[in-house]
Design a protein around this motif. Structure first.
Motif, PDB file in Angstrom:
ATOM      1  N   LEU A  45       0.820  -1.194   0.000  1.00  0.00           N
ATOM      2  CA  LEU A  45       0.000   0.000   0.000  1.00  0.00           C
ATOM      3  C   LEU A  45       0.865   1.259   0.000  1.00  0.00           C
ATOM      4  O   LEU A  45       1.843   1.353   0.740  1.00  0.00           O
ATOM      5  CB  LEU A  45      -0.902   0.015   1.236  1.00  0.00           C
ATOM      6  N   SER A  46       0.484   2.218  -0.830  1.00  0.00           N
ATOM      7  CA  SER A  46       1.185   3.501  -0.884  1.00  0.00           C
ATOM      8  C   SER A  46       0.751   4.383   0.287  1.00  0.00           C
ATOM      9  O   SER A  46      -0.188   4.060   1.024  1.00  0.00           O
ATOM     10  CB  SER A  46       0.869   4.206  -2.197  1.00  0.00           C
ATOM     11  N   VAL A  47       1.408   5.515   0.442  1.00  0.00           N
ATOM     12  CA  VAL A  47       1.023   6.457   1.494  1.00  0.00           C
ATOM     13  C   VAL A  47      -0.419   6.906   1.294  1.00  0.00           C
ATOM     14  O   VAL A  47      -1.211   6.969   2.250  1.00  0.00           O
ATOM     15  CB  VAL A  47       1.974   7.667   1.518  1.00  0.00           C
ATOM     16  N   ALA A  48      -0.791   7.214   0.050  1.00  0.00           N
ATOM     17  CA  ALA A  48      -2.167   7.644  -0.231  1.00  0.00           C
ATOM     18  C   ALA A  48      -3.162   6.538   0.088  1.00  0.00           C
ATOM     19  O   ALA A  48      -4.257   6.800   0.620  1.00  0.00           O
ATOM     20  CB  ALA A  48      -2.290   8.063  -1.693  1.00  0.00           C
ATOM     21  N   VAL A  53      -7.200   3.863   3.963  1.00  0.00           N
ATOM     22  CA  VAL A  53      -7.496   2.796   4.921  1.00  0.00           C
ATOM     23  C   VAL A  53      -7.721   3.371   6.319  1.00  0.00           C
ATOM     24  O   VAL A  53      -8.705   3.048   6.995  1.00  0.00           O
ATOM     25  CB  VAL A  53      -6.345   1.760   4.949  1.00  0.00           C
ATOM     26  N   VAL A  54      -6.814   4.215   6.764  1.00  0.00           N
ATOM     27  CA  VAL A  54      -6.905   4.747   8.123  1.00  0.00           C
ATOM     28  C   VAL A  54      -8.153   5.617   8.277  1.00  0.00           C
ATOM     29  O   VAL A  54      -8.860   5.537   9.293  1.00  0.00           O
ATOM     30  CB  VAL A  54      -5.629   5.525   8.484  1.00  0.00           C
ATOM     31  N   ARG A 281      -8.293  -4.130  -2.179  1.00  0.00           N
ATOM     32  CA  ARG A 281      -7.313  -3.226  -2.811  1.00  0.00           C
ATOM     33  C   ARG A 281      -7.952  -2.302  -3.845  1.00  0.00           C
ATOM     34  O   ARG A 281      -7.587  -1.128  -3.944  1.00  0.00           O
ATOM     35  CB  ARG A 281      -6.191  -4.049  -3.447  1.00  0.00           C
ATOM     36  N   ASP A 282      -8.884  -2.796  -4.631  1.00  0.00           N
ATOM     37  CA  ASP A 282      -9.473  -1.949  -5.674  1.00  0.00           C
ATOM     38  C   ASP A 282     -10.178  -0.744  -5.064  1.00  0.00           C
ATOM     39  O   ASP A 282     -10.025   0.392  -5.542  1.00  0.00           O
ATOM     40  CB  ASP A 282     -10.454  -2.759  -6.536  1.00  0.00           C
ATOM     41  N   THR A 283     -10.950  -0.971  -4.012  1.00  0.00           N
ATOM     42  CA  THR A 283     -11.638   0.139  -3.355  1.00  0.00           C
ATOM     43  C   THR A 283     -10.641   1.083  -2.695  1.00  0.00           C
ATOM     44  O   THR A 283     -10.801   2.313  -2.739  1.00  0.00           O
ATOM     45  CB  THR A 283     -12.632  -0.389  -2.306  1.00  0.00           C
ATOM     46  N   ILE A 284      -9.609   0.520  -2.100  1.00  0.00           N
ATOM     47  CA  ILE A 284      -8.567   1.352  -1.483  1.00  0.00           C
ATOM     48  C   ILE A 284      -7.906   2.225  -2.541  1.00  0.00           C
ATOM     49  O   ILE A 284      -7.697   3.432  -2.342  1.00  0.00           O
ATOM     50  CB  ILE A 284      -7.521   0.465  -0.780  1.00  0.00           C
ATOM     51  N   ALA A 285      -7.578   1.633  -3.681  1.00  0.00           N
ATOM     52  CA  ALA A 285      -6.905   2.370  -4.750  1.00  0.00           C
ATOM     53  C   ALA A 285      -7.777   3.498  -5.299  1.00  0.00           C
ATOM     54  O   ALA A 285      -7.270   4.533  -5.750  1.00  0.00           O
ATOM     55  CB  ALA A 285      -6.501   1.415  -5.871  1.00  0.00           C
ATOM     56  N   ASP A 286      -9.090   3.329  -5.239  1.00  0.00           N
ATOM     57  CA  ASP A 286     -10.002   4.373  -5.706  1.00  0.00           C
ATOM     58  C   ASP A 286      -9.993   5.596  -4.791  1.00  0.00           C
ATOM     59  O   ASP A 286     -10.444   6.678  -5.183  1.00  0.00           O
ATOM     60  CB  ASP A 286     -11.432   3.831  -5.794  1.00  0.00           C
ATOM     61  N   GLY A 287      -9.525   5.416  -3.556  1.00  0.00           N
ATOM     62  CA  GLY A 287      -9.431   6.535  -2.627  1.00  0.00           C
ATOM     63  C   GLY A 287     -10.740   6.910  -1.964  1.00  0.00           C
ATOM     64  O   GLY A 287     -10.832   7.958  -1.315  1.00  0.00           O
ATOM     65  N   ASP A 288     -11.747   6.062  -2.078  1.00  0.00           N
ATOM     66  CA  ASP A 288     -13.063   6.362  -1.512  1.00  0.00           C
ATOM     67  C   ASP A 288     -13.168   5.720  -0.132  1.00  0.00           C
ATOM     68  O   ASP A 288     -13.552   4.557   0.005  1.00  0.00           O
ATOM     69  CB  ASP A 288     -14.156   5.830  -2.440  1.00  0.00           C
ATOM     70  N   HIS A 289     -12.845   6.481   0.908  1.00  0.00           N
ATOM     71  CA  HIS A 289     -12.805   5.879   2.235  1.00  0.00           C
ATOM     72  C   HIS A 289     -14.203   5.551   2.755  1.00  0.00           C
ATOM     73  O   HIS A 289     -14.365   4.640   3.578  1.00  0.00           O
ATOM     74  CB  HIS A 289     -12.057   6.782   3.218  1.00  0.00           C
ATOM     75  N   GLU A 290     -15.218   6.241   2.273  1.00  0.00           N
ATOM     76  CA  GLU A 290     -16.579   5.935   2.719  1.00  0.00           C
ATOM     77  C   GLU A 290     -17.040   4.592   2.159  1.00  0.00           C
ATOM     78  O   GLU A 290     -17.649   3.784   2.874  1.00  0.00           O
ATOM     79  CB  GLU A 290     -17.524   7.059   2.298  1.00  0.00           C
TER      80      GLU A 290
END
Length: 325
Positions: A45-48, A53-54, A281-290
């Motif tokens: 996982l990247s920083v972004a 995730v957090v 991972r796919d959802t994480i990569a999208d950046g949508d935390h909700e």
């Protein structure tokens, strides 16, 4: 609040940021990390992505994040990872579990980034035995790093896996150290994994034996905070430090579970010894935390009441470096 079907609430995320470890501990990676085992391991996982995730977990009531590995200090962007976790709304505490290899040189930077708590793995206080267990002659350097962490007023815990043939005879030496050193020393029962069947059979020590010894010697159990790890912690008026016991084979160990795990590749593990992780991972990569939070909430409903370690079932966990234990 993130809650499973058994009423357990999850305040604590253990987030692996790499599978790679540079130690060769005999109970975990006796042959060292095997490069090329999995292409996926080269893409943590990247920083972004860690930020996504957090924030997702924080929105669900998680208050504590522990960065684990492998060995997290092998990430060149570890300072940014600490800062990212620390700045998420709702996260009260950011911790790291490390083998201490880079501790002395990096602890000041970690503190400036927002580190609140430190865990260091030290399975022996004898330099030769430490090297025999880990494959590295680094004990004195790691102890200097702990001294520096204490100078910086960073609450520090030391983890020692109980090993019948390698460090059990040092128990009194450990106690002497805790008498003058203000750390929480946690003895961890060796856990069976997919790779250590024979080693487990010859080295497992029941934590309950140590607990009985402590109670007979005047130690008293202290109350756990709600975002604390699984250790039973004990204090003694004559000791500067405390003793903790992590006993995964004890009765009702899982009843107080308050933590979830995310792998370095974005798989949610509802238990260290679950059959497999849930790939997010796919959802994480999208950046949508909700959206990620909703997936996490739905997944937690499927968490089992307990692991099956006592029956010899270790799930997908081949070794403890996979998810930081």
């Amino acid at each position: 609040m993130l809650q499973d079907n058994f009423g357990r609430r999850f305040y604590y995320l253990r987030l692996s940021v790499t599978d790679i470890c540079n130690f060769r501990c005999n109970y975990c990676l006796p042959d060292g990390y095997q490069c090329g085992e999995s292409i996926a391991r080269e893409n943590p996982l990247s920083v972004a992505e860690v930020d996504t995730v957090v924030r997702a977990f924080a929105s669900l009531g998680t208050e504590k994040v522990r960065l684990t590995g492998g060995e997290p200090s092998l990430r060149k962007d570890l300072v940014q990872l600490i800062e990212t976790a620390k700045h998420a709304d709702g996260i009260r505490r950011v911790a790291i579990t490390t083998n201490g290899y880079k501790l002395h040189s990096e602890i000041d930077a970690w503190q400036r980034a927002g580190l609140d708590q430190l865990n260091v793995s030290i399975d022996s206080l004898d330099p030769q035995q430490f090297q025999a267990i880990t494959g590295h002659d680094k004990l004195e350097k790691i102890l200097r790093g702990i001294d520096r962490a204490l100078e910086l007023d960073i609450p520090t815990k030391v983890n020692a896996v109980l090993l019948r043939e390698h460090n059990l005879a040092e128990f009194n030496h450990f106690l002497d150290w805790v008498k003058v050193t203000p750390v929480s020393l946690r003895f961890i029962e060796l856990m069976r994994t997919g790779d250590n069947r024979d080693f487990f059979a010859s080295n497992h020590v029941a934590g309950s034996d140590i607990e009985n010894l402590l109670l007979r010697s005047g130690w008293e159990q202290v109350v756990r905070s709600r975002d604390a790890g699984p250790a039973k912690e004990f204090a003694h008026p004559d000791y500067a430090g405390r003793i903790g016991l992590i006993m995964p084979y004890s009765k009702d160990f899982c009843a107080s579970c308050n933590r979830l795990r995310m792998s370095a590749q974005g798989a949610l593990h509802l238990c260290l010894f679950a059959e497999q992780g849930i790939d997010l991972r796919d959802t994480i990569a999208d950046g949508d935390h909700e959206a990620l939070a909703e997936q996490i909430r739905a997944a937690v409903c499927g968490k089992d009441a307990s692991h099956q370690l006592a029956s010899g079932f270790t799930g997908a966990t081949r070794n403890l470096a996979m998810l930081g234990g």
